[in-house]
Design an enzyme around this catalytic site. Structure first.
Site, PDB file in Angstrom:
ATOM      1  N   ASP A 225       0.855  -1.185   0.000  1.00  0.00           N
ATOM      2  CA  ASP A 225       0.000   0.000   0.000  1.00  0.00           C
ATOM      3  C   ASP A 225       0.895   1.241   0.000  1.00  0.00           C
ATOM      4  O   ASP A 225       2.029   1.173  -0.457  1.00  0.00           O
ATOM      5  CB  ASP A 225      -0.961  -0.026   1.197  1.00  0.00           C
ATOM      6  CG  ASP A 225      -2.278   0.694   0.888  1.00  0.00           C
ATOM      7  OD1 ASP A 225      -2.221   1.913   0.644  1.00  0.00           O
ATOM      8  OD2 ASP A 225      -3.345   0.060   0.900  1.00  0.00           O
TER       9      ASP A 225
ATOM     10  N   HIS B 146       1.963   1.867  -3.227  1.00  0.00           N
ATOM     11  CA  HIS B 146       1.005   2.789  -3.839  1.00  0.00           C
ATOM     12  C   HIS B 146       1.507   4.227  -3.818  1.00  0.00           C
ATOM     13  O   HIS B 146       0.732   5.152  -4.010  1.00  0.00           O
ATOM     14  CB  HIS B 146      -0.349   2.693  -3.136  1.00  0.00           C
ATOM     15  CG  HIS B 146      -1.030   1.376  -3.319  1.00  0.00           C
ATOM     16  ND1 HIS B 146      -2.263   1.086  -2.781  1.00  0.00           N
ATOM     17  CD2 HIS B 146      -0.643   0.248  -3.982  1.00  0.00           C
ATOM     18  CE1 HIS B 146      -2.606  -0.151  -3.096  1.00  0.00           C
ATOM     19  NE2 HIS B 146      -1.635  -0.680  -3.819  1.00  0.00           N
TER      20      HIS B 146
END
Length: 444
Positions: free
Chosen positions: A269, A292
């Protein structure tokens, strides 16, 4: 007479040296933006005062937060920790109580793996208490141990003038948790997932240093700073597989005056996520990937009010991430995110290198159109270069009702990773570009 003058001169030099050596703070004024300052009152609240300059407090020597005198030390082994696969919770708790009450250093010896069920190390403690992790602490594998609190594994709560250091590892042992997540089997798409623990949480801590540590395979987020004040983070290595769901590296929430320096993060993430209530955040010399990217948000979920200001991301390298530098907000929120600088950033094979998404919707049901939004303003993108893995290298998807304003781009060049060209989509954004800018937004 000559001797008297000599004695007086030497005395003045001695007193001056004392004054110089005892200075511990320097205020560096910057006049580019506004900042809201906060000061403590007697009950621990923060009172906002208005100042019309961007001032960042730095220390001439951050180690002055901690005593230079030799400290007592306590080892978890002295209190019965065995590192033999059984739960060492009781020994760690006893060692903490001893260290906290006396301002000692708690030592977790190297070359040993200690397994712990969920634990909270509570303050307040005597000043200069420290936690030196030389070995490894591994999370208890049985999920039933987290029935009372499924959101935390290790918590440091209400500790001031405190440091965690040592070069050791916090291992969240998260594989079983990921496999039980609906996002794991759903390719990280939105789904109604069950709560999972954050590996290490620092809550309501002040004058905090977290240095020279490894975090790996967290159940969910790796390390969270929540409601903290005056934090220095450096030389962290954070690792989790690319497909591990919601395993943010460093998460900052309601925290003021935090520096994150020289950290290497690769997870499933956001490498760094910064959410509401955070002010005066600096992330410098960050290596990110996989993951991310570096994100502000998400902000404004469930029609909430968000406030984020004075964020600097300077000197970052992102490789193979799904996003580069991102601001994400939900429709229907309110408040602001402003005075944000993304500077000197290198992208390599990043899918969405520069992105503002004010229509963020991480849920199974479609999000309804709203006429409110978090106001985004005073955002600078400067000297951002590299390659995009997708055709759209710059995406400003701003709110129709509350457009993005005062967006500045200077020397932003994002070329395709594999040849061809890149494009920019710029909706409801008021921007100014200086220097080189590619790909450019269509005329507005």
């Amino acid at each position: 007479m000559y001797q008297e003058k000599t004695i007086i001169t030497l005395l003045m030099i001695f007193l001056a040296s004392l004054f110089i050596c005892n200075g511990s703070y320097i205020v560096e004024p910057h006049h580019q933006a506004n900042v809201e300052r906060y000061y403590h009152v007697h009950d621990g609240r923060l009172i906002k005062t208005k100042h019309q300059h961007f001032g960042h407090i730095t220390r001439t020597n951050r180690d002055t937060l901690f005593s230079s005198k030799s400290q007592g030390m306590v080892s978890v082994d002295d209190f019965g920790a065995r590192a033999d696969g059984r739960d060492d919770w009781e020994a760690f708790k006893k060692a903490w109580n001893e260290a906290c009450s006396k301002g000692y250093v708690l030592v977790v010896p190297k070359n040993r793996i200690y397994r712990l069920k969920p634990i909270t190390f509570s303050g307040p403690c005597q000043p200069n208490t420290a936690f030196m992790l030389y070995g490894t602490i591994e999370a208890w594998s049985q999920m039933s141990a987290y029935e009372e609190d499924r959101q935390h594994w290790i918590v440091f709560d209400s500790v001031s003038n405190f440091k965690v250091d040592g070069g050791g590892t916090f291992n969240g042992n998260g594989k079983k948790w990921w496999e039980n997540s609906c996002k794991y089997s759903n390719n990280n798409l939105p789904c109604n997932d069950e709560p999972r623990p954050t590996a290490v949480t620092f809550y309501d801590c002040k004058n905090l240093k977290v240095k020279n540590l490894r975090f790996k395979d967290s159940q969910q987020m790796h390390v969270v700073f929540e409601r903290c004040f005056n934090v220095f983070v450096s030389n962290l290595i954070v690792r989790a597989p690319e497909d591990s769901p919601n395993t943010d590296g460093i998460h900052v929430a309601e925290t003021q005056n935090i520096d994150i320096i020289n950290c290497d993060i690769g997870t499933g993430d956001d490498c760094i996520s910064i959410v509401s209530g955070s002010k005066n955040v600096r992330a410098i010399d960050i290596t990110c990937g996989p993951g991310h990217g570096i994100s502000i948000g998400s902000l404004g979920a469930d029609n909430s009010e968000a406030e984020v200001s004075n964020v600097v991301v300077n000197r970052a390298a992102l490789t193979g991430t799904t996003n580069g530098v991102r601001i994400k907000t939900w429709q229907g929120g309110s408040g602001y995110a402003r005075n944000i600088k993304f500077m000197n950033i290198k992208m390599q094979n990043v899918t969405n290198p520069v992105i503002i998404d004010q229509y963020y919707c991480d849920q199974t049901e479609p999000c309804q159109e709203r006429n409110k939004a978090v106001q985004l303003s005073q955002v600078l993108y400067q000297n951002i270069r590299g390659t995009s893995a997708s055709e759209i290298a710059i995406k400003f998807n701003c709110s129709r009702s509350v457009p993005c304003r005062e967006i500045y781009l200077q020397d932003v060049i994002l070329e395709p990773e594999g040849g061809g060209g890149t494009t920019a989509t710029c909706e409801n954004v008021r921007y100014v570009n200086r220097g080189k800018f590619y790909p450019q937004c269509s005329p507005q």
